[in-house]
Design an enzyme around this catalytic site. Structure first.
Site, PDB file in Angstrom:
ATOM      1  N   GLY A  86      -4.621 -15.501  14.741  1.00 22.57           N
ATOM      2  CA  GLY A  86      -3.888 -14.284  14.447  1.00 22.57           C
ATOM      3  C   GLY A  86      -4.490 -13.113  15.208  1.00 22.57           C
ATOM      4  CB  ALA A 128     -12.862  -8.093  16.795  1.00 21.15           C
ATOM      5  CB  ALA A 137     -16.320 -11.191  18.353  1.00 22.64           C
ATOM      6  CB  CYS A 155      -7.363  -5.102  17.561  1.00 21.87           C
ATOM      7  SG  CYS A 155      -8.940  -5.969  17.538  1.00 21.87           S
TER       8      CYS A 155
END
EC number: 2.3.1.181
Length: 242
Positions: free
Chosen positions: A89, A160, A175, A191
């Site tokens: 996702g 993230a 990460a 993102c």
């Protein structure tokens, strides 16, 4: 429920190589679950946690927008970076040296069947690590990951997250920017969020380099606590035979 988690630190590895490795472990868990259902068995499903770092790479999640990658193929090559569309996702992100990347490949039926709770627990792991360094990591509503100074003009992401889940089995993960080269984030809209910056732990602490091994140990500690898991060290050669 099997709460034992086989842990392996892969070190610096090519993104695609680790992605394939994840898929192998992920599929192995699914195979056990399918067999249990078909044969009315109750064999335990394994769980894994991989740590790694990747050479410079950009990855785009299945719901991502290619326009958030600001480089063409030649520019990617000039930066020494690769690019992959992947099956997690989220939108686009960067992986590179100086990050601690974690890929939990868990059967959540061994823990709890709630994807939102799972993501919140991953965020909590990083938030607790940051607190050990005197930093207040927080969530940003509607934006998975860990941030600082949300609600101010200085909001910035430090970790993230993006996952894939099928039949309660997870892959991909987080990460955490520990000693990351933030210049590589200038080549994307991270993102897909245009109005917030990205940061790294060493920048926030105003030091040249943070001890990444110490960070890994703290992540393992809080992961174990939150998931009530038992971490056991594994060997890559053994897991490859799974």
């Amino acid at each position: 429920m099997n709460k034992q988690v086989q842990f392996l630190d892969l070190g610096m590895k090519d993104y695609k190589e680790v992605w394939d490795f994840q898929e192998t472990l992920f599929s192995g868990i699914l195979d056990v679950k399918v067999k249990n259902r078909r044969e009315e068995k109750n064999d335990a499903t394994p769980n894994y946690l991989l740590f790694t770092q990747h050479p410079h790479v950009y990855t785009l999640g299945k719901s991502g927008d290619m326009q958030n990658l600001l480089l063409n193929e030649k520019q990617l090559a000039d930066k020494g970076a690769t690019f992959y569309k992947i099956n997690r996702g989220g939108d686009i992100t960067y992986h590179g040296p100086g990050q601690v990347v974690g890929y939990p490949i868990l059967d959540l039926e061994n823990f709890f069947t709630d994807i939102h709770k799972y993501l919140r627990f991953l965020e909590d792991v990083i938030i607790k690590v940051m607190a050990d360094y005197g930093l207040e990591g927080v969530r940003s509503e509607g934006e998975t990951g860990v941030w600082l100074d949300v609600g101010t003009p200085f909001a910035r992401k430090i970790c993230a997250m993006g996952v894939r889940a099928s039949r309660w089995v997870t892959m991909h993960g987080f990460a955490f920017n520990v000693n990351a080269d933030l210049g590589y984030f200038d080549n994307i809209i991270p993102c897909g969020i245009k109005d917030k910056a990205v940061t790294s732990l060493n920048v926030e602490l105003r030091v040249d380099k943070v001890d990444e091994e110490e960070i890994k140990q703290k992540i393992l500690k809080y992961f174990t606590e939150l998931f009530a898991a038992k971490i056991v060290n594994a060997e890559e050669e053994v897991l490859l035979r799974v």
